[in-house]
Design a protein around this motif. Structure first.
Motif, mmCIF file in Angstrom:
data_model
loop_
_atom_site.group_PDB
_atom_site.id
_atom_site.type_symbol
_atom_site.label_atom_id
_atom_site.label_comp_id
_atom_site.label_asym_id
_atom_site.label_seq_id
_atom_site.Cartn_x
_atom_site.Cartn_y
_atom_site.Cartn_z
ATOM 1 N N CYS A 125 37.973 29.908 13.425
ATOM 2 C CA CYS A 125 38.025 28.441 13.528
ATOM 3 C C CYS A 125 38.264 28.048 14.980
ATOM 4 N N LYS A 126 37.397 27.203 15.516
ATOM 5 C CA LYS A 126 37.520 26.816 16.932
ATOM 6 C C LYS A 126 38.084 25.402 17.076
ATOM 7 N N ASP A 127 38.484 24.833 15.947
ATOM 8 C CA ASP A 127 38.990 23.457 15.948
ATOM 9 C C ASP A 127 40.485 23.473 16.332
ATOM 10 N N GLU A 128 40.767 23.104 17.596
ATOM 11 C CA GLU A 128 42.148 23.192 18.100
ATOM 12 C C GLU A 128 43.128 22.338 17.293
ATOM 13 N N ALA A 129 42.668 21.155 16.864
ATOM 14 C CA ALA A 129 43.565 20.272 16.110
ATOM 15 C C ALA A 129 43.937 20.912 14.770
ATOM 16 N N TYR A 130 42.961 21.631 14.184
ATOM 17 C CA TYR A 130 43.248 22.314 12.915
ATOM 18 C C TYR A 130 44.253 23.447 13.147
ATOM 19 N N LEU A 131 44.052 24.171 14.258
ATOM 20 C CA LEU A 131 44.975 25.269 14.589
ATOM 21 C C LEU A 131 46.383 24.716 14.836
ATOM 22 N N ASP A 132 46.435 23.566 15.512
ATOM 23 C CA ASP A 132 47.734 22.909 15.728
ATOM 24 C C ASP A 132 48.417 22.620 14.398
ATOM 25 N N LYS A 133 47.617 22.211 13.393
ATOM 26 C CA LYS A 133 48.210 21.875 12.085
ATOM 27 C C LYS A 133 48.876 23.096 11.461
ATOM 28 N N LEU A 134 48.243 24.260 11.649
ATOM 29 C CA LEU A 134 48.870 25.500 11.158
ATOM 30 C C LEU A 134 50.224 25.696 11.850
ATOM 31 N N GLY A 135 50.218 25.455 13.172
ATOM 32 C CA GLY A 135 51.462 25.589 13.947
ATOM 33 C C GLY A 135 52.526 24.632 13.442
ATOM 34 N N ILE A 136 52.119 23.393 13.166
ATOM 35 C CA ILE A 136 53.077 22.382 12.697
ATOM 36 C C ILE A 136 53.726 22.837 11.374
ATOM 37 N N SER A 145 68.381 24.800 5.176
ATOM 38 C CA SER A 145 68.909 25.253 3.878
ATOM 39 C C SER A 145 70.439 25.175 3.861
ATOM 40 N N PHE A 146 71.063 25.065 5.036
ATOM 41 C CA PHE A 146 72.522 24.895 5.108
ATOM 42 C C PHE A 146 72.906 23.419 4.953
ATOM 43 N N PHE A 147 71.949 22.519 5.137
ATOM 44 C CA PHE A 147 72.251 21.084 5.172
ATOM 45 C C PHE A 147 71.576 20.323 4.034
ATOM 46 N N LYS A 148 70.406 20.828 3.623
ATOM 47 C CA LYS A 148 69.602 20.212 2.561
ATOM 48 C C LYS A 148 69.383 18.716 2.792
ATOM 49 N N ARG A 149 69.016 18.379 4.049
ATOM 50 C CA ARG A 149 68.709 16.983 4.364
ATOM 51 C C ARG A 149 67.207 16.774 4.330
ATOM 52 N N LYS A 150 66.793 15.529 4.444
ATOM 53 C CA LYS A 150 65.366 15.246 4.476
ATOM 54 C C LYS A 150 64.824 15.717 5.843
ATOM 55 N N ILE A 151 63.640 16.339 5.850
ATOM 56 C CA ILE A 151 63.019 16.736 7.121
ATOM 57 C C ILE A 151 62.004 15.655 7.495
ATOM 58 N N PRO A 152 62.292 14.866 8.548
ATOM 59 C CA PRO A 152 61.335 13.817 8.910
ATOM 60 C C PRO A 152 60.059 14.396 9.528
ATOM 61 N N CYS A 153 58.941 13.705 9.323
ATOM 62 C CA CYS A 153 57.662 14.175 9.867
ATOM 63 C C CYS A 153 57.209 13.332 11.048
ATOM 64 N N THR A 154 57.912 12.243 11.326
ATOM 65 C CA THR A 154 57.542 11.397 12.470
ATOM 66 C C THR A 154 58.792 11.098 13.305
ATOM 67 N N ILE A 155 58.516 10.719 14.561
ATOM 68 C CA ILE A 155 59.604 10.348 15.475
ATOM 69 C C ILE A 155 60.331 9.114 14.934
ATOM 70 N N GLU A 156 59.537 8.178 14.428
ATOM 71 C CA GLU A 156 60.126 6.931 13.950
ATOM 72 C C GLU A 156 61.121 7.178 12.813
ATOM 73 N N THR A 212 55.176 17.191 14.656
ATOM 74 C CA THR A 212 54.701 15.902 14.135
ATOM 75 C C THR A 212 53.170 15.879 14.020
ATOM 76 N N THR A 213 52.498 15.750 15.150
ATOM 77 C CA THR A 213 51.025 15.646 15.145
ATOM 78 C C THR A 213 50.429 16.676 16.114
ATOM 79 N N PRO A 214 49.116 16.992 15.956
ATOM 80 C CA PRO A 214 48.486 17.969 16.854
ATOM 81 C C PRO A 214 48.478 17.519 18.314
#
Ligand code: UTP
Length: 216
Positions: free
Chosen positions: A57-68, A80-91, A105-107
């Motif tokens: 796969c040569k799609d860098e944004a897709y590869l970034d998604k794997l990294g995310i 797992s020690f805190f069991k809090r919500k994991i936010p997906c955005t800065i906001e 967050t994003t690629p």
């Protein structure tokens, strides 16, 4: 006082569960006095997935998604020690009560940039890039034996070291997008070895620490 930590994924190793436990204890203790925001990197898991997928796969944004996904997996492990919500955005992260633990967050950038964006958003007093080397060197300490650690570095010089190009799984000490935000927003930033929790604590409390101060 608000402190954002970009926690290098290399520090979260499945082979070292005792460090993850120590780190969770550290976060719990320091959180009594400090508002902590921890952005966890993807480390070996991210690079493993990205390098394998890059073969077909040569799609860098897709590869970034794997990294995310890998960064979020590591964040979930620490969480797992805190069991809090994991936010997906800065906001969302900026509106949560600390301690906040999150991954990417994003690629298009690494978790260093996420940490810099979050530091800007919450008006953090300090941004700590916690990696697996003692700070910023004049050249790659893993390649050159005569590499010298710098106690201080100007943001303009750091930008020259890290370059500008982005590639999924890129492994530079601080990513170029993070550098741009740190410079523009004049965010107080230090780089240190996060595997030494005493140094991390020294930096948080404004004591002398082994690492590099970024001058903005
Ligand atoms: P990391 O932040 O872990 O990158 O994200 P890194 O430079 O490998 O840092 P260390 O070694 O963990 O400290 C892993 C990959 O996930 C993607 C990028 O491809 C990055 O290289 N990523 C991560 C994003 O695209 N966006 C994000 O917000 C975070």
């Amino acid at each position: 006082m608000k402190v954002v930590i970009s926690l290098g994924g290399s520090l979260i190793s499945l082979e070292k569960p005792e460090f993850i436990e120590e780190l969770a204890g550290f976060i719990k203790r320091v959180s009594k006095n400090i508002d902590l925001y921890i952005v966890v990197g993807g480390g070996k898991t991210a690079r493993g997935y990205i390098n394998t997928a890059r073969k077909f796969c040569k799609d860098e944004a897709y590869l970034d998604k794997l990294g995310i996904m890998a960064t979020r997996l590591n964040a979930l492990l620490l969480n797992s020690f805190f069991k809090r919500k994991i936010p997906c955005t800065i906001e969302t992260a900026s509106k949560m009560a600390p301690p906040v633990i999150m991954g990417g967050t994003t690629p298009g950038h690494s978790t260093d940039a996420v940490a810099a964006m979050l530091a800007k958003q919450v008006k953090a007093d300090l941004l700590i890039i916690a990696t697996n080397v003692d700070g910023i060197y004049d050249k790659d300490p893993k390649k050159y034996r005569d590499a010298k650690k710098l106690d201080k570095i100007k943001i303009e010089d750091l930008k020259k070291i890290v370059g500008r190009k982005w590639r999924a799984g890129e492994n530079v000490v601080v990513d170029s997008i993070a550098c741009r935000i740190i410079g523009k927003e004049k965010i107080k930033t230090v780089v240190l070895n996060g595997s030494n929790l005493q140094e991390l604590e020294n930096a948080i409390y404004g004591k002398k620490f082994n690492g590099t101060i970024v001058i903005t």
